[in-house]
Design a protein around this motif. Structure first.
Motif, short mmCIF file in Angstrom:
data_model
loop_
_atom_site.label_atom_id
_atom_site.label_comp_id
_atom_site.label_asym_id
_atom_site.label_seq_id
_atom_site.Cartn_x
_atom_site.Cartn_y
_atom_site.Cartn_z
N SER A 125 0.82 -1.21 0.00
CA SER A 125 0.00 0.00 0.00
C SER A 125 0.86 1.26 0.00
CB SER A 125 -0.92 0.01 1.23
OG SER A 125 -1.60 1.23 1.35
N ASP A 126 0.33 2.33 -0.63
CA ASP A 126 1.00 3.62 -0.61
C ASP A 126 0.24 4.62 0.27
OD1 ASP A 126 -1.21 4.02 -2.14
OD2 ASP A 126 -0.17 4.87 -3.87
N VAL A 127 -0.61 4.11 1.19
CA VAL A 127 -1.35 4.98 2.10
C VAL A 127 -0.35 5.86 2.87
CG1 VAL A 127 -1.35 3.25 3.97
CG2 VAL A 127 -3.07 5.07 3.93
N PRO A 128 -0.61 7.15 3.02
CA PRO A 128 0.31 8.01 3.78
C PRO A 128 0.46 7.54 5.22
CG PRO A 128 -1.22 9.33 2.48
CD PRO A 128 -1.71 7.92 2.41
N ILE A 129 1.69 7.62 5.74
CA ILE A 129 1.99 7.18 7.10
C ILE A 129 2.69 8.30 7.87
CG2 ILE A 129 3.26 5.53 8.53
CD1 ILE A 129 3.14 3.57 6.18
N LEU A 130 2.13 8.62 9.04
CA LEU A 130 2.75 9.56 9.97
C LEU A 130 3.19 8.77 11.19
CD1 LEU A 130 3.41 12.38 11.12
CD2 LEU A 130 1.01 12.56 11.81
N MET A 131 4.50 8.73 11.46
CA MET A 131 5.01 7.95 12.57
C MET A 131 5.18 8.80 13.82
SD MET A 131 7.55 5.08 10.96
CE MET A 131 7.07 3.99 12.30
N LEU A 132 4.88 8.18 14.98
CA LEU A 132 5.03 8.83 16.28
C LEU A 132 6.07 8.07 17.09
CD1 LEU A 132 1.27 9.20 17.34
CD2 LEU A 132 2.65 10.84 16.06
N SER A 133 6.86 8.80 17.87
CA SER A 133 7.85 8.12 18.70
C SER A 133 8.28 9.01 19.86
CB SER A 133 9.08 7.73 17.88
OG SER A 133 10.05 7.11 18.71
N ALA A 134 8.57 8.38 21.00
CA ALA A 134 9.14 9.09 22.13
C ALA A 134 10.64 9.28 21.93
CB ALA A 134 8.87 8.33 23.42
N ARG A 135 11.21 8.62 20.93
CA ARG A 135 12.64 8.70 20.65
C ARG A 135 12.89 9.78 19.60
NH1 ARG A 135 15.49 3.82 21.73
NH2 ARG A 135 16.74 4.15 19.86
N SER A 136 13.82 10.69 19.92
CA SER A 136 14.07 11.82 19.02
C SER A 136 15.41 11.71 18.28
CB SER A 136 14.06 13.13 19.83
OG SER A 136 15.06 13.11 20.85
N GLU A 137 16.10 10.57 18.45
CA GLU A 137 17.40 10.42 17.80
C GLU A 137 17.25 10.48 16.28
OE1 GLU A 137 16.37 8.69 20.26
OE2 GLU A 137 17.90 8.70 21.84
N GLU A 138 18.22 11.09 15.63
CA GLU A 138 18.17 11.26 14.18
C GLU A 138 18.10 9.93 13.46
OE1 GLU A 138 20.73 13.32 10.53
OE2 GLU A 138 21.41 13.48 12.61
N ASP A 139 18.83 8.91 13.95
CA ASP A 139 18.82 7.61 13.28
C ASP A 139 17.42 7.01 13.24
OD1 ASP A 139 21.50 7.80 12.85
OD2 ASP A 139 22.10 6.45 14.46
N ASP A 140 16.64 7.21 14.31
CA ASP A 140 15.28 6.67 14.34
C ASP A 140 14.39 7.37 13.33
OD1 ASP A 140 15.71 4.80 16.43
OD2 ASP A 140 15.64 6.42 17.89
N ARG A 141 14.54 8.69 13.23
CA ARG A 141 13.73 9.45 12.27
C ARG A 141 14.09 9.04 10.84
NH1 ARG A 141 15.24 13.75 15.62
NH2 ARG A 141 16.58 14.63 14.00
N VAL A 142 15.38 8.92 10.58
CA VAL A 142 15.83 8.55 9.25
C VAL A 142 15.33 7.16 8.88
CG1 VAL A 142 17.85 8.01 7.82
CG2 VAL A 142 17.84 10.07 9.25
N LEU A 143 15.41 6.21 9.84
CA LEU A 143 14.95 4.86 9.59
C LEU A 143 13.46 4.85 9.21
CD1 LEU A 143 15.28 1.80 9.55
CD2 LEU A 143 14.83 1.80 12.03
N GLY A 144 12.65 5.58 9.99
CA GLY A 144 11.23 5.64 9.70
C GLY A 144 10.95 6.17 8.31
N LEU A 145 11.64 7.22 7.91
CA LEU A 145 11.43 7.80 6.59
C LEU A 145 11.96 6.88 5.50
CD1 LEU A 145 12.40 11.50 7.44
CD2 LEU A 145 10.10 10.57 7.11
N GLU A 146 13.07 6.19 5.76
CA GLU A 146 13.61 5.27 4.76
C GLU A 146 12.69 4.07 4.54
OE1 GLU A 146 17.48 4.27 6.18
OE2 GLU A 146 18.46 5.94 5.13
N LEU A 147 11.93 3.70 5.57
CA LEU A 147 11.02 2.57 5.44
C LEU A 147 9.72 2.95 4.73
CD1 LEU A 147 11.46 0.91 8.95
CD2 LEU A 147 12.15 -0.04 6.75
N GLY A 148 9.55 4.24 4.45
CA GLY A 148 8.38 4.67 3.68
C GLY A 148 7.43 5.59 4.38
N ALA A 149 7.74 6.01 5.62
CA ALA A 149 6.87 6.96 6.31
C ALA A 149 6.92 8.31 5.60
CB ALA A 149 7.28 7.11 7.77
N ASP A 150 5.81 9.03 5.64
CA ASP A 150 5.75 10.35 5.01
C ASP A 150 6.17 11.46 5.95
OD1 ASP A 150 4.16 9.98 2.24
OD2 ASP A 150 3.37 8.58 3.72
#
Length: 232
Positions: A73-98
């Motif tokens: 699916s290409d449904v838009p995804i907004l990810m939430l996290s208590a973790r603010s580390e850059e690696d976590d944000r990058v991973l989420g976006l690389e996996l397809g989060a918008d």
């Protein structure tokens, strides 16, 4: 009547209570899940416009669910996290989060990000829903909401507000508004626009709109957001 449906997948009751209440008041239907066990099945059988997905879910992490969603699916995804580390944000976006938002956040911020994502991912039709700050316009029914509160607008008031909302931050001359709302064959006074704007300002102020119709001397009008504190 809801114009979009958001699937909220988070194990926090507080997140569900605050977000669901705010989104519903903004005209957005919310389907709630507290883990990802039925997420993929729901996406297959219901029309979902956007998924809000927490990273730290019980059972299967949100990052893994994001990867699985993107396989079908290409449904838009907004990810939430208590973790603010850059690696976590990058991973989420690389996996397809918008988009990726760290906790704590305000419901108003999430709503604004939803609208931004959908504007970017879904081409707008002439009669599709318009969003600006805490304003929602439904052109097909001439309905206007401010923070979920219906505005009692005349057709001309609605059309002028719609005209400005279609051009956020851009100055529109009185002549341009007359041409779009009254039609090119209208030869009346441009003060008709001023009269409508004056009435709109009163109704928007009463509804506590988070934006204003700003006068640009010698030119015309534009919509401008007002910054207000809204944190939960």
């Amino acid at each position: 009547m809801y114009e979009m449906t958001v699937l909220l997948c988070d194990d926090s009751l507080a997140v569900h209570e605050s977000l669901s209440s705010y989104l519903t008041a903004s005209g957005i239907r919310v389907i709630s899940l507290y883990d990802g066990s039925h997420l993929l099945d729901l996406l297959r059988h219901q029309k979902i416009d956007l998924v809000i997905l927490d990273v730290m879910l019980p059972g299967k992490f949100g990052t893994e669910l994001c990867r699985e969603i993107r396989e079908t699916s290409d449904v838009p995804i907004l990810m939430l996290s208590a973790r603010s580390e850059e690696d976590d944000r990058v991973l989420g976006l690389e996996l397809g989060a918008d988009d990726y938002v760290t906790k704590p956040f305000s419901p108003r911020e999430i709503t604004a990000r939803i609208h931004t994502i959908l504007k970017r991912t879904q081409p707008r039709r002439p009669d599709s829903t318009l969003f600006f700050s805490n304003l929602v316009l439904y052109p097909s029914s001439y309905q206007a909401l401010v923070s979920g509160q219906a505005l009692d607008l005349t057709p001309k008031e609605f059309s002028v507000l719609k005209c400005l909302a279609e051009n956020p931050g851009r100055v529109l001359s009185r002549d341009a508004i007359l041409d779009r709302v009254w039609g090119s064959d209208y030869f009346g006074d441009t003060r008709a626009v001023d009269t409508i704007v004056k009435r709109l300002r009163g109704k928007l102020a009463k509804a506590r709109a988070c934006f204003v119709i700003q006068s640009i001397y010698g030119v015309g009008y534009r919509l401008e957001k007002e910054e207000v504190a809204d944190q939960t």
